[in-house]
Design an enzyme around this catalytic site. Structure first.
Site, short mmCIF file in Angstrom:
data_model
loop_
_atom_site.label_atom_id
_atom_site.label_comp_id
_atom_site.label_asym_id
_atom_site.label_seq_id
_atom_site.Cartn_x
_atom_site.Cartn_y
_atom_site.Cartn_z
N HIS A 60 -5.66 -11.69 33.63
CA HIS A 60 -6.53 -10.89 33.49
C HIS A 60 -8.18 -11.49 33.38
CE1 HIS A 60 -3.91 -7.46 32.22
NE2 HIS A 60 -3.29 -8.74 31.70
N ASN A 92 -6.87 -3.70 35.12
CA ASN A 92 -7.36 -3.05 33.95
C ASN A 92 -8.62 -3.36 33.50
OD1 ASN A 92 -6.46 -5.65 32.91
ND2 ASN A 92 -5.49 -4.57 30.95
N HIS A 232 6.25 -9.60 32.59
CA HIS A 232 6.48 -10.31 31.38
C HIS A 232 7.89 -9.94 30.45
CE1 HIS A 232 4.45 -7.08 30.42
NE2 HIS A 232 3.11 -7.17 30.57
N ASN A 278 1.44 -7.74 23.93
CA ASN A 278 2.38 -6.73 24.43
C ASN A 278 2.95 -7.21 25.74
OD1 ASN A 278 1.44 -5.29 22.31
ND2 ASN A 278 0.17 -4.22 23.37
N ASP A 305 0.06 -14.15 31.89
CA ASP A 305 -0.41 -12.83 31.16
C ASP A 305 -1.85 -13.48 30.50
OD1 ASP A 305 -0.95 -10.42 30.33
OD2 ASP A 305 0.55 -10.07 29.24
O1 DOR Z 1 -0.88 -8.58 25.45
C1 DOR Z 1 -1.51 -8.06 26.52
N1 DOR Z 1 -2.61 -7.92 26.69
N2 DOR Z 1 -0.46 -7.28 27.10
C2 DOR Z 1 -1.16 -6.50 28.20
O2 DOR Z 1 -0.29 -6.04 28.76
C3 DOR Z 1 -2.41 -6.37 28.34
C4 DOR Z 1 -3.21 -7.43 27.84
C5 DOR Z 1 -4.67 -7.44 28.02
O3 DOR Z 1 -5.26 -6.75 28.93
O4 DOR Z 1 -5.32 -7.66 26.96
ZN ZN Z 2 1.29 -6.35 30.62
#
Ligand code: DOR
Ligand code: ZN
Length: 430
Positions: A60, A92, A232, A278, A305
């Site tokens: 991310h 996202n 994940h 998550n 992740d």
């Molecule tokens: O822990 C998480 N953080 N799981 C996700 O699926 C999204 C991610 C986030 O964008 O912070």
């Molecule tokens: Zn995810």
């Protein structure tokens, strides 16, 4: 600048070439060279490991829209620092990467920063709304090969079937990457549902939330033949479903994060929000099943992740803190310390899961090896024994590491992107 350099007597670990041996590795004009040019810089690499640059399927980068957490420049610098030469940037962002213009903007920012190749992931649904399919065709034309609504599952089997069927019609191979957690089972949930969530008084996210989406998606992929990737994985049951599907020949691949390979829900006893993510950390049985699945090939890749959040966002009571941990700068050392040293993975398998397999899933042909003459010099050189403590500052803008304060072994000395140093003497160059 493209270097002329020879790494002398490095241990070359190159899964696609099936090589694990000590030798000189030369680089010139951006590619691997059969022989060292006479004027090459000589780097003593005795005791160091030279491998294909790592490839992250799940990063991310937060830009556009949440630049206070991370930017393309800081995130890719963190990637280089961790030994990565390519990352897939999740969709996202704000606005969501659901069209060609955003995808191109992210790619341009990455090119300007020059630390690491970025492969933008396109959203499956418009604005991640889980209702209408995004402009996948336009994004494929803009070079997107992986689509994901990561952060949440595609809500219905019908929508997933439409997306997989649509994806199959493109002239290039396209992968749908699913965040597998059934929304109806995790609502309000903070950590893995079990004895620990009960004792801590936190609402749970049950393992079945993952299992039902994995089973649903595999059934759909089996029926319509599209390419499915599972993000994940965190639970033993889901791993069993994937193992059976692969035995049947379903076209499915899967990833696991370093934190799910090491942590358990017992780590939450201190209410450390850096360990809130998550899907959540689960039980020791789940963790051990993930390790076994990575070793036996049921799980193909390790993905970070990397989910940066600002200090003031994580520094809230547990229920209010956003989920996620950074991971780019610790993944290699976590894998070496917790999986290679104890003999869970060979070094060759570790590099396969960190570099070669993710490059293949991503369709990143210039990455992941083989490190043979004429191929792009995308590589990492690391000291497997160098011990360090996970602590701020990071190259990442964020500091929400689930491994904060831990002692790890394995430290990146050089990262090269197309023959140019992005890390030299252990420091990012840009
Ligand atoms: O822990 C998480 N953080 N799981 C996700 O699926 C999204 C991610 C986030 O964008 O912070
Ligand atoms: Zn995810």
């Amino acid at each position: 600048m493209s270097e002329r350099v020879v790494f002398e007597q490095a241990r070359l670990v190159d899964p696609l070439a099936g090589v694990d041996e000590v030798r000189d590795v030369a680089v010139a004009d951006g590619v691997l060279a059969a022989e060292a040019p006479a004027d090459a810089e000589r780097i003593d690499a005795r005791g160091l490991i030279l491998a294909p640059g790592l490839v992250d399927l799940h990063t991310h980068l937060r830009e556009p829209g949440e630049e206070h957490k991370e930017t393309v420049a800081t995130g890719t610098r963190a990637a280089a620092a961790g030994g990565y030469t390519a990352v897939a940037a999740m969709a996202n962002t704000d606005p969501v990467a659901d069209n060609a213009a955003i995808v191109q903007a992210v790619r341009d920012l990455a090119a300007a920063a020059g630390s690491c190749d970025v492969f933008p992931v396109g959203a499956i649904t418009r604005g991640l709304d889980g209702e209408a399919l995004a402009e996948m065709g336009e994004m494929v034309e803009a070079g997107v090969r992986v689509f994901s609504d990561d952060g949440r599952s595609v809500p219905t089997a019908r929508l997933l079937r439409n997306a997989l069927t649509y994806a199959k019609a493109f002239p290039v191979e396209v992968v749908l990457a699913e965040h597998a957690e059934d929304a109806s089972l995790i609502e309000g949930g903070q950590i893995h549902e079990g004895a620990r969530s009960a004792s801590l008084g936190l609402a749970g996210r049950p393992a079945e939330a993952e299992e039902v989406i994995v089973a649903r998606d595999i059934a759909i992929a089996r029926a319509c033949g599209g390419r499915l990737h599972l993000c994940h994985l965190s639970s033993a049951r889901a791993v069993d479903v994937v193992r059976r599907a692969k035995a049947e020949g379903v076209r499915v691949t899967a990833e696991v994060t370093p934190h799910h390979l090491v942590g358990t829900d017992d780590d939450l006893v201190t209410y450390d929000t850096n360990k809130k993510m998550n899907p959540p950390l689960r039980t020791a049985e789940d963790r051990d099943a993930l390790r076994a699945a990575l070793a036996d090939g049921t799980i193909d890749a390790i993905a970070t992740d990397h989910a940066p959040h600002a200090v003031e966002e994580k520094d809230l009571e547990f229920d209010l803190a956003p989920p996620g941990t950074i991971g780019l700068e610790t993944a290699l050392a976590v894998v070496l310390t917790h999986l290679v040293e104890p003999g869970v993975l060979t070094l060759l398998r570790a590099i396969e899961t960190l570099a070669s397999a993710p490059a293949q899933i991503l369709g990143a042909a210039d990455h992941g090896g083989p490190l043979e003459p004429g191929r792009p010099a995308n590589l990492v050189v690391f000291d497997p024994g160098a011990e360090w403590t996970v602590e701020a500052p990071f190259a990442s803008k964020a500091r929400n590491s689930a491994f904060m304060g831990e002692r790890l072994r394995g430290s990146v000395r050089y990262t090269m992107l197309r023959g140019a140093f992005t890390v030299a003497d252990g420091k990012p160059t840009r």
